[in-house]
Design a protein around this motif. Structure first.
Motif, PDB file in Angstrom:
ATOM      1  N   ARG A  91      -0.669  -7.341 -11.702  1.00 23.67           N
ATOM      2  CA  ARG A  91      -2.050  -7.648 -11.359  1.00 23.67           C
ATOM      3  C   ARG A  91      -2.993  -7.233 -12.493  1.00 23.67           C
ATOM      4  O   ARG A  91      -3.980  -7.881 -12.782  1.00 23.67           O
ATOM      5  CB  ARG A  91      -2.430  -6.908 -10.069  1.00 23.67           C
ATOM      6  N   TYR A  92      -2.664  -6.115 -13.146  1.00 21.87           N
ATOM      7  CA  TYR A  92      -3.539  -5.607 -14.210  1.00 21.87           C
ATOM      8  C   TYR A  92      -3.054  -5.982 -15.602  1.00 21.87           C
ATOM      9  O   TYR A  92      -3.541  -5.463 -16.596  1.00 21.87           O
ATOM     10  CB  TYR A  92      -3.655  -4.085 -14.110  1.00 21.87           C
ATOM     11  N   ARG A 131       1.686  -4.299  -9.031  1.00 21.76           N
ATOM     12  CA  ARG A 131       0.395  -3.796  -9.466  1.00 21.76           C
ATOM     13  C   ARG A 131       0.211  -3.959 -10.970  1.00 21.76           C
ATOM     14  O   ARG A 131      -0.840  -4.371 -11.454  1.00 21.76           O
ATOM     15  CB  ARG A 131       0.320  -2.327  -9.075  1.00 21.76           C
ATOM     16  N   ASN A 132       1.266  -3.625 -11.735  1.00 17.33           N
ATOM     17  CA  ASN A 132       1.184  -3.789 -13.193  1.00 17.33           C
ATOM     18  C   ASN A 132       0.939  -5.250 -13.538  1.00 17.33           C
ATOM     19  O   ASN A 132       0.191  -5.556 -14.461  1.00 17.33           O
ATOM     20  CB  ASN A 132       2.456  -3.289 -13.874  1.00 17.33           C
ATOM     21  N   GLU A 156       6.219  -2.069  -5.752  1.00 18.18           N
ATOM     22  CA  GLU A 156       4.763  -2.101  -5.649  1.00 18.18           C
ATOM     23  C   GLU A 156       4.120  -1.849  -7.004  1.00 18.18           C
ATOM     24  O   GLU A 156       3.116  -2.460  -7.359  1.00 18.18           O
ATOM     25  CB  GLU A 156       4.285  -1.066  -4.618  1.00 18.18           C
ATOM     26  N   LEU A 157       4.741  -0.945  -7.764  1.00 20.73           N
ATOM     27  CA  LEU A 157       4.218  -0.628  -9.098  1.00 20.73           C
ATOM     28  C   LEU A 157       4.289  -1.860 -10.002  1.00 20.73           C
ATOM     29  O   LEU A 157       3.354  -2.166 -10.743  1.00 20.73           O
ATOM     30  CB  LEU A 157       5.042   0.509  -9.701  1.00 20.73           C
ATOM     31  N   SER A 160      -0.092   8.469  -8.405  1.00 19.88           N
ATOM     32  CA  SER A 160       0.468   7.298  -7.753  1.00 19.88           C
ATOM     33  C   SER A 160       1.803   6.845  -8.317  1.00 19.88           C
ATOM     34  O   SER A 160       2.585   6.256  -7.599  1.00 19.88           O
ATOM     35  CB  SER A 160      -0.526   6.154  -7.807  1.00 19.88           C
ATOM     36  N   ASN A 161       2.063   7.076  -9.596  1.00 20.07           N
ATOM     37  CA  ASN A 161       3.341   6.585 -10.107  1.00 20.07           C
ATOM     38  C   ASN A 161       4.249   7.722 -10.529  1.00 20.07           C
ATOM     39  O   ASN A 161       5.062   7.580 -11.418  1.00 20.07           O
ATOM     40  CB  ASN A 161       3.131   5.575 -11.243  1.00 20.07           C
ATOM     41  N   ASP A 167      -3.858   0.577  -0.476  1.00 22.11           N
ATOM     42  CA  ASP A 167      -4.822   0.010  -1.409  1.00 22.11           C
ATOM     43  C   ASP A 167      -4.802   0.881  -2.654  1.00 22.11           C
ATOM     44  O   ASP A 167      -5.212   2.029  -2.626  1.00 22.11           O
ATOM     45  CB  ASP A 167      -6.214   0.031  -0.755  1.00 22.11           C
ATOM     46  N   TYR A 168      -4.304   0.332  -3.743  1.00 20.14           N
ATOM     47  CA  TYR A 168      -4.130   1.139  -4.942  1.00 20.14           C
ATOM     48  C   TYR A 168      -5.442   1.656  -5.500  1.00 20.14           C
ATOM     49  O   TYR A 168      -5.470   2.672  -6.163  1.00 20.14           O
ATOM     50  CB  TYR A 168      -3.419   0.329  -6.013  1.00 20.14           C
ATOM     51  N   SER A 169      -6.531   0.941  -5.226  1.00 20.90           N
ATOM     52  CA  SER A 169      -7.786   1.363  -5.827  1.00 20.90           C
ATOM     53  C   SER A 169      -8.227   2.719  -5.291  1.00 20.90           C
ATOM     54  O   SER A 169      -9.060   3.381  -5.877  1.00 20.90           O
ATOM     55  CB  SER A 169      -8.862   0.318  -5.558  1.00 20.90           C
TER      56      SER A 169
END
Ligand SMILES: Nc1nc2c(ncn2[C@@H]2O[C@H](COP(=O)(O)OP(=O)(O)OP(=O)(O)O)[C@@H](O)[C@H]2O)c(=O)[nH]1
Length: 350
Positions: A154-155, A151-152, A147-148, A17-18, A8-10
């Motif tokens: 998503r945001y 995630r990018n 995954e990054l 993380s990156n 869970d990235y949050s």
């Protein structure tokens, strides 16, 4: 992202993380004095081990031994008898890929893909200022990159697909953690509301996309990061040494492109006759871009909030100037902290 699956990235610390250090795997290491026999024993006792780093007395990596290459030695007739007592240095790859722990996953991926020697089962060495920290698996890197990217996405801002607030914050936190110098530009359109009101939201969207394209095209993909806070607000984080020229190029190109969004009559008038927020007839010149830039002091700025405060102040100063202008604020540490706030929320105060 240390184990990189189902995370869970949050809950992740943004500054780690990156980065490459999130890929570190602690595995056995050997020194220059180790013999082939002793390394063979390490491989034999741990079947999951693909590579072993060879370190000098100062813990600097000088080579890597791969199980696959090693097997050849032992498959040959009398291999172990012939080579077992020789030093491992004769059989190691003495130019392994070494990647610094603080680099971003994107940078690591660039190194890995530009080195044609590497294949998916190969490991790379992760170091900090040249000192060994651990091994990284290429497959871990690929998984983390995927995954990054998810995630990018998503945001990302839905209109421009540029990274939004969360990736922008992370990027800044990462640079602050490294204590490196960088510049931040806060870009905001002028006279956008009357343009939107007059020409419609769809045309307004085209203007926003044009700004996104100009910023992306004129920044350096390797050293600069273009983010879209929301509405007509953009943040660019730059490590290019020629960032001032790049910002000025964007401004000059926008000055030309802005005219193409107006009809002939408004173009001839030099802008729009419309009403201000209080209903008074007002003349609004052509759309322009204000850029406020700062070079945060990485020792004095402790979080992205500090950087946001500096950049917001620079943007306010830039907006006081007429037309397409770059204002560079010489202040490097904030007096107060704010967040990058999307314009929709800003507007409520006006
Ligand atoms: N087309 C379009 N308009 C947007 C979007 N998000 C916000 N806006 C509009 O952008 C405008 C932003 O207003 P302001 O930033 O006050 O515009 P401005 O006239 O340039 O004022 P200053 O920034 O104070 O110079 C408002 O009309 C919003 O409705 C978007 O995604 N697309």
């Amino acid at each position: 992202m240390s184990s990189r699956s189902h995370l869970d990235y949050s809950t992740l610390s943004p500054r780690r993380s990156n980065r490459v250090d999130s890929l570190i795997r602690q595995t056995p290491v050997v020194t220059l004095q180790h013999t082939v026999d002793s390394v063979a024993d390490i491989f034999y006792n741990d079947p999951s081990l693909y590579s072993i780093a060879v370190l000098d007395p100062n813990h600097k990596p000088v080579g890597i031994v791969r199980r696959h290459d090693f097997m050849h030695l032992f498959l040959s007739r009398y291999g172990r008898e012939l080579y077992g007592r020789k030093l491992i240095t004769h059989f190691m790859d003495n130019s392994p890929l070494i990647i610094e722990a603080h680099l971003s996953l994107e940078e690591a991926s660039h190194y890995v893909t530009s080195g044609s020697r590497l294949s998916p089962e190969h490991d790379f060495i992760i170091a900090e200022k040249g000192i060994y920290r651990g091994l990284g698996h290429i497959m871990d890197l690929l998984q983390a990159m995927t995954e990054l990217q998810i995630r990018n996405a998503r945001y990302a801002n839905p209109l421009t697909q540029l990274p939004g607030n969360v990736p922008i914050y992370e990027y800044i936190e990462n640079l602050l953690a490294q204590k490196v110098n960088f510049a931040v530009a806060y870009c905001d359109l002028d006279n956008f509301k009357p343009f939107n009101d007059n020409y419609g939201y769809e045309q307004g969207d085209k203007v926003i996309k044009t700004v996104a394209e100009l910023l992306t095209a004129n920044m350096d993909e390797q050293n600069d990061f273009v983010g879209h806070v929301g509405g007509d607000d953009f943040i660019v984080v730059m490590q290019s040494t020629d960032w001032i020229v790049r910002c000025e190029t964007v401004l000059s190109l926008f000055a030309t492109q802005a005219l193409t969004f107006y009809n002939e009559s408004d173009r001839a008038n030099g802008g729009i006759h419309a009403f201000d927020r209080k209903g008074n007839p007002t003349f609004y010149p052509f759309l322009s871009l204000s850029i406020g830039a700062v070079m945060p002091d990485p020792e004095a700025c402790h979080s992205h909030h500090d950087v946001a405060a500096l950049a917001s102040e620079a943007k306010h100063q830039a907006k006081k100037l007429n037309g397409n202008q770059l204002f560079i604020d010489r202040r490097r540490k904030p007096a107060r902290t704010v967040a990058f706030t999307p314009p929709a929320e800003n507007k409520k105060e006006k």
